[in-house]
Write a protein that holds these residues in place. Structure first.
Motif, PDB file in Angstrom:
ATOM      1  N   UNK A  82      40.886  37.551  37.082  1.00  9.03           N
ATOM      2  CA  UNK A  82      40.257  36.867  35.953  1.00  9.03           C
ATOM      3  C   UNK A  82      38.795  36.546  36.244  1.00  9.03           C
ATOM      4  N   UNK A  83      38.419  36.532  37.506  1.00 10.59           N
ATOM      5  CA  UNK A  83      37.070  36.109  37.897  1.00 10.59           C
ATOM      6  C   UNK A  83      36.219  37.231  38.466  1.00 10.59           C
ATOM      7  N   UNK A  84      36.836  38.299  38.925  1.00 11.83           N
ATOM      8  CA  UNK A  84      36.067  39.413  39.483  1.00 11.83           C
ATOM      9  C   UNK A  84      35.182  40.041  38.409  1.00 11.83           C
ATOM     10  N   UNK A  85      35.741  40.232  37.193  1.00 12.05           N
ATOM     11  CA  UNK A  85      34.967  40.821  36.112  1.00 12.05           C
ATOM     12  C   UNK A  85      33.706  40.038  35.781  1.00 12.05           C
ATOM     13  N   UNK A  90      27.708  39.267  35.735  1.00 12.96           N
ATOM     14  CA  UNK A  90      26.531  38.420  35.902  1.00 12.96           C
ATOM     15  C   UNK A  90      25.744  38.776  37.156  1.00 12.96           C
ATOM     16  N   UNK A  91      26.396  39.332  38.164  1.00 15.34           N
ATOM     17  CA  UNK A  91      25.683  39.707  39.381  1.00 15.34           C
ATOM     18  C   UNK A  91      24.923  41.025  39.225  1.00 15.34           C
ATOM     19  N   UNK A 259      47.193  46.778  37.586  1.00 15.36           N
ATOM     20  CA  UNK A 259      46.961  45.444  37.028  1.00 15.36           C
ATOM     21  C   UNK A 259      45.572  44.920  37.374  1.00 15.36           C
ATOM     22  N   UNK A 260      45.163  45.141  38.612  1.00 16.77           N
ATOM     23  CA  UNK A 260      43.855  44.656  39.049  1.00 16.77           C
ATOM     24  C   UNK A 260      42.734  45.313  38.240  1.00 16.77           C
ATOM     25  N   UNK A 261      42.837  46.617  38.040  1.00 24.88           N
ATOM     26  CA  UNK A 261      41.784  47.329  37.306  1.00 24.88           C
ATOM     27  C   UNK A 261      41.735  46.870  35.853  1.00 24.88           C
ATOM     28  N   UNK A 262      42.915  46.796  35.211  1.00 26.44           N
ATOM     29  CA  UNK A 262      42.965  46.419  33.797  1.00 26.44           C
ATOM     30  C   UNK A 262      42.477  44.990  33.599  1.00 26.44           C
ATOM     31  N   UNK A 268      35.810  41.315  32.493  1.00 23.32           N
ATOM     32  CA  UNK A 268      34.416  41.759  32.459  1.00 23.32           C
ATOM     33  C   UNK A 268      33.862  41.671  31.045  1.00 23.32           C
ATOM     34  N   UNK A 269      34.647  42.125  30.070  1.00 23.78           N
ATOM     35  CA  UNK A 269      34.203  42.085  28.676  1.00 23.78           C
ATOM     36  C   UNK A 269      34.411  40.703  28.057  1.00 23.78           C
TER      37      UNK A 269
END
Length: 374
Positions: A82-85, A90-91, A259-262, A268-269
Protein backbone atom coordinates in the motif's frame (compact mmCIF):
# COMPACT_ATOMS: atom_id res chain seq x y z
CA UNK A 1 8.51 -11.29 30.32
CA UNK A 2 4.79 -12.04 30.73
CA UNK A 3 3.21 -14.72 28.62
CA UNK A 4 0.08 -14.58 26.53
CA UNK A 5 -2.60 -12.45 28.18
CA UNK A 6 -6.34 -12.69 28.22
CA UNK A 7 -8.57 -9.82 27.13
CA UNK A 8 -7.85 -6.48 28.76
CA UNK A 9 -8.88 -6.23 32.37
CA UNK A 10 -8.62 -2.49 32.92
CA UNK A 11 -10.92 -0.44 30.69
CA UNK A 12 -11.29 3.30 30.40
CA UNK A 13 -14.46 5.03 31.54
CA UNK A 14 -16.76 5.80 28.60
CA UNK A 15 -17.11 9.46 29.48
CA UNK A 16 -13.31 9.88 29.34
CA UNK A 17 -13.23 8.54 25.79
CA UNK A 18 -16.16 10.76 24.81
CA UNK A 19 -14.57 13.88 26.30
CA UNK A 20 -11.23 13.08 24.64
CA UNK A 21 -12.87 12.56 21.24
CA UNK A 22 -15.02 15.69 21.42
CA UNK A 23 -12.10 17.69 22.79
CA UNK A 24 -9.92 16.58 19.90
CA UNK A 25 -12.53 17.56 17.32
CA UNK A 26 -12.89 20.97 19.03
CA UNK A 27 -9.11 21.37 18.87
CA UNK A 28 -9.31 20.80 15.12
CA UNK A 29 -11.90 23.58 14.92
CA UNK A 30 -9.52 25.90 16.77
CA UNK A 31 -6.57 25.02 14.52
CA UNK A 32 -8.63 25.46 11.34
CA UNK A 33 -10.03 28.76 12.59
CA UNK A 34 -6.51 29.99 13.30
CA UNK A 35 -5.44 28.91 9.82
CA UNK A 36 -8.30 30.81 8.20
CA UNK A 37 -7.51 33.96 10.20
CA UNK A 38 -3.82 33.88 9.29
CA UNK A 39 -4.22 32.93 5.62
CA UNK A 40 -1.85 35.59 4.32
CA UNK A 41 0.82 34.74 6.89
CA UNK A 42 0.64 31.02 6.08
CA UNK A 43 0.84 31.51 2.34
CA UNK A 44 3.85 33.79 2.53
CA UNK A 45 5.64 31.92 5.29
CA UNK A 46 8.17 29.12 5.14
CA UNK A 47 5.71 26.79 6.82
CA UNK A 48 3.38 26.38 3.83
CA UNK A 49 5.54 23.71 2.07
CA UNK A 50 5.66 21.76 5.34
CA UNK A 51 1.88 22.03 5.78
CA UNK A 52 1.35 20.92 2.19
CA UNK A 53 3.66 17.91 2.48
CA UNK A 54 2.10 16.79 5.76
CA UNK A 55 -1.44 17.17 4.40
CA UNK A 56 -0.72 14.59 1.69
CA UNK A 57 -0.44 12.06 4.50
CA UNK A 58 -4.24 12.05 4.52
CA UNK A 59 -3.44 8.97 2.42
CA UNK A 60 -2.77 7.24 5.76
CA UNK A 61 -6.26 6.48 7.03
CA UNK A 62 -7.42 4.42 9.98
CA UNK A 63 -6.43 1.39 7.87
CA UNK A 64 -2.82 2.53 8.22
CA UNK A 65 -3.19 3.04 11.95
CA UNK A 66 -5.09 -0.15 12.76
CA UNK A 67 -5.35 -2.28 9.62
CA UNK A 68 -1.66 -2.42 8.74
CA UNK A 69 -0.98 -4.18 12.03
CA UNK A 70 -3.93 -6.51 11.45
CA UNK A 71 -2.71 -7.35 7.95
CA UNK A 72 0.86 -7.91 9.14
CA UNK A 73 -0.41 -10.36 11.76
CA UNK A 74 -1.73 -12.74 9.09
CA UNK A 75 -0.06 -11.73 5.80
CA UNK A 76 3.36 -10.61 6.95
CA UNK A 77 5.04 -7.88 4.91
CA UNK A 78 2.26 -7.69 2.33
CA UNK A 79 0.92 -4.55 4.04
CA UNK A 80 3.88 -2.67 2.54
CA UNK A 81 2.39 -2.81 -0.96
CA UNK A 82 0.00 0.00 0.00
CA UNK A 83 2.98 2.31 0.56
CA UNK A 84 5.56 1.24 -2.02
CA UNK A 85 3.52 2.77 -4.86
CA UNK A 86 3.23 6.25 -3.27
CA UNK A 87 6.92 6.21 -2.31
CA UNK A 88 7.86 5.42 -5.92
CA UNK A 89 5.58 8.10 -7.36
CA UNK A 90 6.74 10.92 -5.10
CA UNK A 91 10.40 9.89 -5.13
CA UNK A 92 10.73 9.36 -8.88
CA UNK A 93 7.66 10.97 -10.43
CA UNK A 94 8.28 14.67 -9.78
CA UNK A 95 8.04 15.62 -13.51
CA UNK A 96 4.69 13.84 -13.81
CA UNK A 97 3.26 15.43 -10.67
CA UNK A 98 4.51 18.87 -11.73
CA UNK A 99 2.86 18.51 -15.13
CA UNK A 100 -0.47 17.44 -13.62
CA UNK A 101 -0.44 20.40 -11.22
CA UNK A 102 0.48 22.91 -13.94
CA UNK A 103 -2.30 21.61 -16.19
CA UNK A 104 -4.82 21.80 -13.34
CA UNK A 105 -3.85 25.39 -12.53
CA UNK A 106 -3.97 26.56 -16.14
CA UNK A 107 -7.40 24.99 -16.71
CA UNK A 108 -8.77 25.96 -13.26
CA UNK A 109 -9.43 22.31 -12.47
CA UNK A 110 -10.83 21.64 -9.00
CA UNK A 111 -11.33 17.86 -8.85
CA UNK A 112 -10.35 14.56 -10.39
CA UNK A 113 -13.65 14.63 -12.31
CA UNK A 114 -12.72 17.97 -13.91
CA UNK A 115 -9.23 16.69 -14.70
CA UNK A 116 -10.41 13.58 -16.54
CA UNK A 117 -13.16 15.52 -18.32
CA UNK A 118 -10.56 18.07 -19.49
CA UNK A 119 -8.78 15.32 -21.42
CA UNK A 120 -12.02 14.87 -23.43
CA UNK A 121 -12.68 18.48 -24.33
CA UNK A 122 -14.09 19.35 -20.89
CA UNK A 123 -16.96 16.95 -21.50
CA UNK A 124 -19.70 17.43 -18.90
CA UNK A 125 -21.05 13.86 -19.27
CA UNK A 126 -17.56 12.45 -18.62
CA UNK A 127 -17.20 14.63 -15.51
CA UNK A 128 -20.61 13.49 -14.28
CA UNK A 129 -19.74 9.81 -14.78
CA UNK A 130 -16.44 10.24 -12.91
CA UNK A 131 -18.24 12.04 -10.08
CA UNK A 132 -20.80 9.24 -9.79
CA UNK A 133 -18.03 6.61 -9.73
CA UNK A 134 -16.23 8.59 -7.03
CA UNK A 135 -19.36 8.87 -4.90
CA UNK A 136 -20.10 5.15 -5.21
CA UNK A 137 -16.52 4.23 -4.36
CA UNK A 138 -15.71 6.74 -1.62
CA UNK A 139 -18.86 6.69 0.53
CA UNK A 140 -18.32 3.04 1.62
CA UNK A 141 -14.69 3.97 2.32
CA UNK A 142 -15.90 6.79 4.56
CA UNK A 143 -18.19 4.30 6.29
CA UNK A 144 -15.17 2.07 6.96
CA UNK A 145 -13.45 4.96 8.75
CA UNK A 146 -16.47 5.39 11.01
CA UNK A 147 -16.56 1.63 11.56
CA UNK A 148 -12.90 1.75 12.60
CA UNK A 149 -13.72 4.51 15.10
CA UNK A 150 -16.59 2.41 16.44
CA UNK A 151 -14.34 -0.66 16.77
CA UNK A 152 -11.71 1.34 18.61
CA UNK A 153 -14.34 2.72 20.99
CA UNK A 154 -15.63 -0.76 21.82
CA UNK A 155 -12.06 -1.89 22.39
CA UNK A 156 -11.47 0.97 24.81
CA UNK A 157 -14.81 0.85 26.60
CA UNK A 158 -16.43 -2.37 27.76
CA UNK A 159 -19.69 -0.62 28.53
CA UNK A 160 -20.61 3.04 28.12
CA UNK A 161 -23.17 4.26 30.68
CA UNK A 162 -24.22 7.89 30.63
CA UNK A 163 -24.25 9.84 33.89
CA UNK A 164 -27.73 10.55 35.26
CA UNK A 165 -27.48 14.23 34.33
CA UNK A 166 -27.19 13.29 30.63
CA UNK A 167 -29.86 10.58 30.57
CA UNK A 168 -32.10 12.79 28.42
CA UNK A 169 -29.47 12.73 25.66
CA UNK A 170 -29.38 9.03 24.69
CA UNK A 171 -27.64 9.78 21.37
CA UNK A 172 -24.47 10.50 23.38
CA UNK A 173 -24.21 6.73 23.88
CA UNK A 174 -23.04 6.50 20.27
CA UNK A 175 -19.63 8.15 20.38
CA UNK A 176 -19.10 7.42 16.68
CA UNK A 177 -22.26 9.37 15.83
CA UNK A 178 -21.07 12.32 17.90
CA UNK A 179 -17.72 12.26 16.09
CA UNK A 180 -19.41 11.99 12.68
CA UNK A 181 -21.57 15.03 13.44
CA UNK A 182 -18.45 16.95 14.43
CA UNK A 183 -16.74 15.93 11.18
CA UNK A 184 -19.75 17.10 9.15
CA UNK A 185 -19.82 20.49 10.86
CA UNK A 186 -16.08 20.87 10.37
CA UNK A 187 -16.28 20.02 6.66
CA UNK A 188 -19.09 22.55 6.18
CA UNK A 189 -17.34 25.34 8.07
CA UNK A 190 -13.82 24.94 6.77
CA UNK A 191 -14.11 23.03 3.51
CA UNK A 192 -17.24 23.84 1.54
CA UNK A 193 -18.18 27.40 2.46
CA UNK A 194 -16.08 28.99 -0.29
CA UNK A 195 -17.89 30.09 -3.44
CA UNK A 196 -14.75 29.67 -5.57
CA UNK A 197 -13.72 26.00 -5.47
CA UNK A 198 -10.20 26.96 -6.60
CA UNK A 199 -9.69 29.10 -3.50
CA UNK A 200 -7.15 27.56 -1.17
CA UNK A 201 -8.50 26.41 2.18
CA UNK A 202 -5.67 27.26 4.55
CA UNK A 203 -7.60 26.42 7.71
CA UNK A 204 -8.47 22.95 6.43
CA UNK A 205 -4.90 22.31 5.30
CA UNK A 206 -3.44 23.41 8.64
CA UNK A 207 -5.84 21.12 10.53
CA UNK A 208 -5.03 18.14 8.29
CA UNK A 209 -1.29 18.78 8.72
CA UNK A 210 -1.77 18.87 12.50
CA UNK A 211 -3.64 15.56 12.33
CA UNK A 212 -0.74 14.09 10.36
CA UNK A 213 1.62 14.93 13.21
CA UNK A 214 -0.76 13.54 15.84
CA UNK A 215 -1.26 10.16 14.18
CA UNK A 216 2.47 9.79 13.45
CA UNK A 217 3.53 10.64 16.99
CA UNK A 218 0.83 8.37 18.46
CA UNK A 219 1.85 5.38 16.34
CA UNK A 220 5.58 5.89 16.98
CA UNK A 221 4.88 6.18 20.71
CA UNK A 222 3.08 2.84 20.74
CA UNK A 223 5.85 1.24 18.68
CA UNK A 224 8.62 2.54 20.92
CA UNK A 225 6.68 1.50 24.03
CA UNK A 226 6.24 -2.05 22.69
CA UNK A 227 9.88 -2.35 21.66
CA UNK A 228 11.54 -0.85 24.72
CA UNK A 229 8.98 -1.22 27.52
CA UNK A 230 7.08 -4.42 26.81
CA UNK A 231 10.37 -5.88 25.55
CA UNK A 232 13.92 -4.92 26.44
CA UNK A 233 14.75 -3.72 22.95
CA UNK A 234 14.79 -5.05 19.39
CA UNK A 235 17.13 -7.91 20.32
CA UNK A 236 14.75 -9.53 22.78
CA UNK A 237 11.81 -8.94 20.47
CA UNK A 238 13.52 -10.66 17.55
CA UNK A 239 14.50 -13.62 19.75
CA UNK A 240 10.92 -13.99 21.01
CA UNK A 241 9.62 -13.86 17.43
CA UNK A 242 12.17 -16.45 16.31
CA UNK A 243 11.08 -18.78 19.13
CA UNK A 244 7.43 -18.75 18.04
CA UNK A 245 6.75 -20.89 14.93
CA UNK A 246 3.43 -19.17 14.18
CA UNK A 247 4.95 -15.71 14.16
CA UNK A 248 7.90 -16.81 12.03
CA UNK A 249 5.60 -18.52 9.55
CA UNK A 250 3.64 -15.30 9.06
CA UNK A 251 6.58 -12.89 8.96
CA UNK A 252 8.86 -14.99 6.75
CA UNK A 253 6.21 -16.52 4.51
CA UNK A 254 6.68 -16.68 0.75
CA UNK A 255 5.79 -13.43 -0.98
CA UNK A 256 3.01 -13.56 -3.57
CA UNK A 257 4.66 -11.75 -6.48
CA UNK A 258 1.41 -11.16 -8.34
CA UNK A 259 -0.27 -9.54 -5.35
CA UNK A 260 2.73 -7.32 -4.71
CA UNK A 261 2.83 -6.06 -8.30
CA UNK A 262 -0.93 -5.44 -8.53
CA UNK A 263 -1.24 -3.73 -5.14
CA UNK A 264 1.85 -1.61 -5.76
CA UNK A 265 0.46 -0.41 -9.10
CA UNK A 266 -2.93 0.33 -7.55
CA UNK A 267 -1.39 2.33 -4.73
CA UNK A 268 0.87 4.13 -7.24
CA UNK A 269 -2.18 5.51 -9.04
CA UNK A 270 -4.39 5.84 -5.96
CA UNK A 271 -2.11 8.34 -4.24
CA UNK A 272 -2.90 10.90 -6.95
CA UNK A 273 -6.25 9.73 -8.37
CA UNK A 274 -8.26 9.24 -5.18
CA UNK A 275 -10.50 12.32 -4.82
CA UNK A 276 -9.02 13.31 -1.46
CA UNK A 277 -5.45 12.87 -2.72
CA UNK A 278 -6.10 14.90 -5.86
CA UNK A 279 -7.60 17.63 -3.71
CA UNK A 280 -4.65 18.01 -1.32
CA UNK A 281 -1.91 17.29 -3.88
CA UNK A 282 -3.21 19.23 -6.88
CA UNK A 283 -6.03 21.62 -5.93
CA UNK A 284 -4.33 22.88 -2.76
CA UNK A 285 -0.87 23.25 -4.29
CA UNK A 286 0.47 26.82 -4.31
CA UNK A 287 3.97 26.52 -5.73
CA UNK A 288 6.72 24.29 -7.02
CA UNK A 289 8.52 24.64 -3.70
CA UNK A 290 5.66 22.85 -1.96
CA UNK A 291 5.80 19.93 -4.38
CA UNK A 292 9.58 19.68 -4.08
CA UNK A 293 9.26 19.47 -0.30
CA UNK A 294 6.61 16.75 -0.62
CA UNK A 295 8.76 14.59 -2.93
CA UNK A 296 11.04 13.69 -0.03
CA UNK A 297 9.03 14.46 3.10
CA UNK A 298 5.94 12.40 2.20
CA UNK A 299 7.94 9.20 1.42
CA UNK A 300 9.88 9.75 4.67
CA UNK A 301 6.57 10.07 6.52
CA UNK A 302 5.34 6.76 5.05
CA UNK A 303 8.54 5.03 6.12
CA UNK A 304 8.30 6.45 9.65
CA UNK A 305 4.67 5.48 10.22
CA UNK A 306 5.41 1.91 9.17
CA UNK A 307 8.58 1.37 11.22
CA UNK A 308 6.81 -0.38 14.10
CA UNK A 309 4.00 -2.20 12.29
CA UNK A 310 5.76 -5.58 12.45
CA UNK A 311 6.88 -5.22 16.12
CA UNK A 312 3.35 -4.29 17.20
CA UNK A 313 1.82 -7.14 15.17
CA UNK A 314 4.32 -9.64 16.56
CA UNK A 315 3.78 -8.45 20.13
CA UNK A 316 0.03 -8.82 19.72
CA UNK A 317 0.40 -12.36 18.38
CA UNK A 318 2.79 -13.33 21.16
CA UNK A 319 1.17 -11.67 24.16
CA UNK A 320 -2.56 -11.31 23.55
CA UNK A 321 -5.32 -13.87 23.51
CA UNK A 322 -6.16 -15.29 20.06
CA UNK A 323 -9.69 -13.93 20.55
CA UNK A 324 -8.42 -10.33 20.31
CA UNK A 325 -9.04 -8.75 16.90
CA UNK A 326 -5.60 -8.10 15.31
CA UNK A 327 -6.89 -4.77 13.99
CA UNK A 328 -7.10 -3.58 17.59
CA UNK A 329 -3.60 -4.59 18.72
CA UNK A 330 -2.52 -0.92 18.81
CA UNK A 331 -5.15 -0.32 21.50
CA UNK A 332 -5.33 -3.75 23.12
CA UNK A 333 -1.63 -3.98 23.99
CA UNK A 334 -1.53 -0.84 26.19
CA UNK A 335 -4.80 -1.84 27.86
CA UNK A 336 -3.54 -5.38 28.50
CA UNK A 337 -0.40 -3.97 30.14
CA UNK A 338 -2.42 -1.56 32.28
CA UNK A 339 -1.46 1.59 30.37
CA UNK A 340 -4.94 2.97 29.66
CA UNK A 341 -3.73 6.53 29.06
CA UNK A 342 -1.34 5.30 26.42
CA UNK A 343 -4.26 3.45 24.88
CA UNK A 344 -6.24 6.69 24.93
CA UNK A 345 -3.41 8.43 23.06
CA UNK A 346 -3.45 5.62 20.51
CA UNK A 347 -7.22 6.06 20.19
CA UNK A 348 -6.72 9.78 19.46
CA UNK A 349 -4.14 8.83 16.82
CA UNK A 350 -6.57 6.46 15.12
CA UNK A 351 -9.34 9.03 15.40
CA UNK A 352 -7.02 11.57 13.79
CA UNK A 353 -6.35 9.26 10.85
CA UNK A 354 -10.06 8.63 10.34
CA UNK A 355 -11.23 12.24 10.68
CA UNK A 356 -8.61 13.55 8.25
CA UNK A 357 -9.73 11.11 5.56
CA UNK A 358 -13.46 11.68 6.12
CA UNK A 359 -13.21 15.47 6.11
CA UNK A 360 -11.06 15.79 2.99
CA UNK A 361 -12.97 13.07 1.12
CA UNK A 362 -16.32 14.72 1.83
CA UNK A 363 -14.99 18.12 0.73
CA UNK A 364 -13.70 16.59 -2.52
CA UNK A 365 -17.01 14.80 -3.13
CA UNK A 366 -18.97 17.97 -2.35
CA UNK A 367 -17.05 19.89 -5.01
CA UNK A 368 -17.65 17.20 -7.63
CA UNK A 369 -21.33 16.77 -6.79
CA UNK A 370 -21.92 20.55 -6.85
CA UNK A 371 -19.98 21.24 -10.05
CA UNK A 372 -20.56 18.11 -12.11
CA UNK A 373 -23.91 16.70 -10.98
CA UNK A 374 -26.07 19.40 -9.39
Amino acid sequence: MPGRREDAAEMIEGWVVLVAAVGYVLLLFAIASFGDRTTRLIRSGEGRPLIYALSISVYCTSWTFFGSVGTASHAGLEFLTIYIGPVLLFSLGYPLLRRVIRLAKSERITSIADFIAARYGKSQPVAAVVAIIAVIGVIPYIALQLKAVSLSVTTMVARFDLPASAAHLPWLNDITLVIAIGMAIFAALFGTRHIDATEHQEGLMLAIAAEAVVKLVAFLTIGIWVTYWVYDGPGEMVSKMAADPQVMEVMTGELAGGNWVVMTLLSFFAVILLPRQFHVTVTENNSGAELRRATWLFPLYLVAINLFVVPIAAAGMLLLSPSVNPDTYVLALPIAFESPWLALFAFIGGLSAATAMVIVATVALAIMISNDLV
